[in-house]
Design an enzyme around this catalytic site. Structure first.
Site, PDB file in Angstrom:
ATOM      1  N   SER A  43       0.795  -1.224   0.000  1.00 48.08           N
ATOM      2  CA  SER A  43       0.000   0.000   0.000  1.00 48.08           C
ATOM      3  C   SER A  43       0.832   1.281   0.000  1.00 48.08           C
ATOM      4  O   SER A  43       0.359   2.315  -0.428  1.00 48.08           O
ATOM      5  CB  SER A  43      -0.968   0.021   1.178  1.00 48.08           C
ATOM      6  OG  SER A  43      -0.283   0.215   2.392  1.00 48.08           O
ATOM      7  N   LYS A  91       0.158   4.931   6.690  1.00 46.07           N
ATOM      8  CA  LYS A  91      -0.366   5.691   5.551  1.00 46.07           C
ATOM      9  C   LYS A  91       0.239   7.092   5.537  1.00 46.07           C
ATOM     10  O   LYS A  91       0.867   7.527   6.489  1.00 46.07           O
ATOM     11  CB  LYS A  91      -1.899   5.832   5.647  1.00 46.07           C
ATOM     12  CG  LYS A  91      -2.647   4.534   5.723  1.00 46.07           C
ATOM     13  CD  LYS A  91      -2.538   3.725   4.461  1.00 46.07           C
ATOM     14  CE  LYS A  91      -3.188   2.360   4.642  1.00 46.07           C
ATOM     15  NZ  LYS A  91      -2.746   1.389   3.676  1.00 46.07           N
TER      16      LYS A  91
END
Length: 175
Positions: A43, A91
């Site tokens: 990711s 993230k």
């Protein structure tokens, strides 16, 4: 012989004294200041775990730097997953409270990030479970800021806040 037993007892006593001081200090340090974590998954590619390598990046997570929830756009942060409290995710911060962000596949095309929240996304948009899936994230879920890549040695570097130009918020209350 008695002298050897006395030495052994003193050694054992000193060891346990040191142990009972070192363990709480270490636990407090890891909980409040910094720790290391292995980054799994695709990711955050290409920033973390680039390419098709089998080796995962190991990053330094700085808890102290976010103690007052002071993050900026472009920071890479670790947070408790809003969907699974047992899991931590990593993230990039895209937008702060008050920012209006254009989403990628979220239920609304544009979102104004509410007070006390941030918008986070993975760098690899097609392979990331992020705010585009679960919406703005409460600042209370922040765990740490990733500051350095520690492993593998050839990737050793400081992580700089970087916001992809196409992900800049459309409007910011800070402007």
């Amino acid at each position: 012989m008695a002298q050897a037993q006395g030495f052994g007892r003193r050694y054992l006593k000193a060891f346990f004294k040191g142990f009972f001081v070192a363990v709480p200090v270490t636990v407090t340090f890891l909980d409040r200041v910094a720790c290391v974590a292995r980054v799994e998954g695709a990711s955050m590619q290409p920033s973390l775990n680039p390419g098709e390598r089998q080796i995962s990046d190991v990053v330094l997570l700085n808890h102290w730097s976010i103690r007052n929830y002071e993050v900026q756009r472009g920071d890479i942060v670790s947070l408790v997953s809003p969907k699974n409290p047992e899991q931590k995710i990593i993230k990039r911060v895209i937008a702060l409270e008050g920012d209006i962000v254009k989403t990628i596949g979220y239920k609304n095309k544009y979102v104004k990030v509410p007070h006390g929240h941030i918008w986070v996304e993975g760098d690899h948009h097609g392979h990331s479970f992020d705010s585009n899936a679960f919406g703005p994230v409460s600042l209370g879920l922040l765990h740490a800021r990733a500051t350095h890549i520690l492993w593998p040695p050839r990737r050793w570097q400081k992580l700089q806040p970087m916001l992809p130009p196409e992900r800049t918020p459309l409007h910011s209350d800070q402007e």
